[in-house]
Motif scaffolding. Sequence first.
Motif, PDB file in Angstrom:
ATOM      1  N   SER A  31      63.517  62.077  40.684  1.00  9.59           N
ATOM      2  CA  SER A  31      64.221  61.736  39.443  1.00  9.59           C
ATOM      3  C   SER A  31      63.541  60.559  38.740  1.00  9.59           C
ATOM      4  N   LYS A  34      60.337  61.914  37.107  1.00 11.59           N
ATOM      5  CA  LYS A  34      60.638  62.697  35.911  1.00 11.59           C
ATOM      6  C   LYS A  34      60.901  61.777  34.727  1.00 11.59           C
ATOM      7  N   PHE A  35      61.657  60.708  34.963  1.00 10.58           N
ATOM      8  CA  PHE A  35      61.944  59.752  33.892  1.00 10.58           C
ATOM      9  C   PHE A  35      60.666  59.085  33.410  1.00 10.58           C
ATOM     10  N   ALA A  38      58.595  61.372  31.323  1.00  9.58           N
ATOM     11  CA  ALA A  38      59.181  61.577  29.995  1.00  9.58           C
ATOM     12  C   ALA A  38      58.913  60.378  29.093  1.00  9.58           C
ATOM     13  N   ASP A  45      64.364  63.203  25.515  1.00 11.64           N
ATOM     14  CA  ASP A  45      65.434  63.165  26.515  1.00 11.64           C
ATOM     15  C   ASP A  45      65.255  62.037  27.531  1.00 11.64           C
ATOM     16  N   LEU A  49      67.474  61.193  30.967  1.00  8.77           N
ATOM     17  CA  LEU A  49      66.824  61.121  32.274  1.00  8.77           C
ATOM     18  C   LEU A  49      67.024  59.753  32.913  1.00  8.77           C
ATOM     19  N   TYR A  50      67.115  58.706  32.092  1.00  6.79           N
ATOM     20  CA  TYR A  50      67.406  57.377  32.638  1.00  6.79           C
ATOM     21  C   TYR A  50      68.789  57.346  33.262  1.00  6.79           C
ATOM     22  N   ALA A  53      68.603  59.167  36.559  1.00  6.73           N
ATOM     23  CA  ALA A  53      67.873  58.398  37.561  1.00  6.73           C
ATOM     24  C   ALA A  53      68.708  57.215  38.061  1.00  6.73           C
TER      25      ALA A  53
END
Length: 84
Positions: A31, A34-35, A38, A45, A49-50, A53
């Motif tokens: 996670s 991914k953040f 991004a 997004d 995502l934050y 996470a």
Amino acid sequence: MANIKSAIKRAELNIVQKERNSGQKAALRTSIKKFEAAVAAGAEDAQALYVVAAAVIDRAHSKGLIHKNKANRDKSRLSKKLAK
């Protein structure tokens, strides 16, 4: 190998708990990655995502996977990246 029944059971439970913990830590790292990806890509997004996470980090702390200081440090670093 253990001979006593309770020691055998503890050894088996340790294996199960180790697998569960490693899976949850992997989800935590995923996670965060991914953040960060991004944010680096300038995706729209990143805020969502934050939130995800940060929730995963808090969950890992509440389960005892990571120390509270590490959880706070990780969230602080993510929020700094989001602000940039």
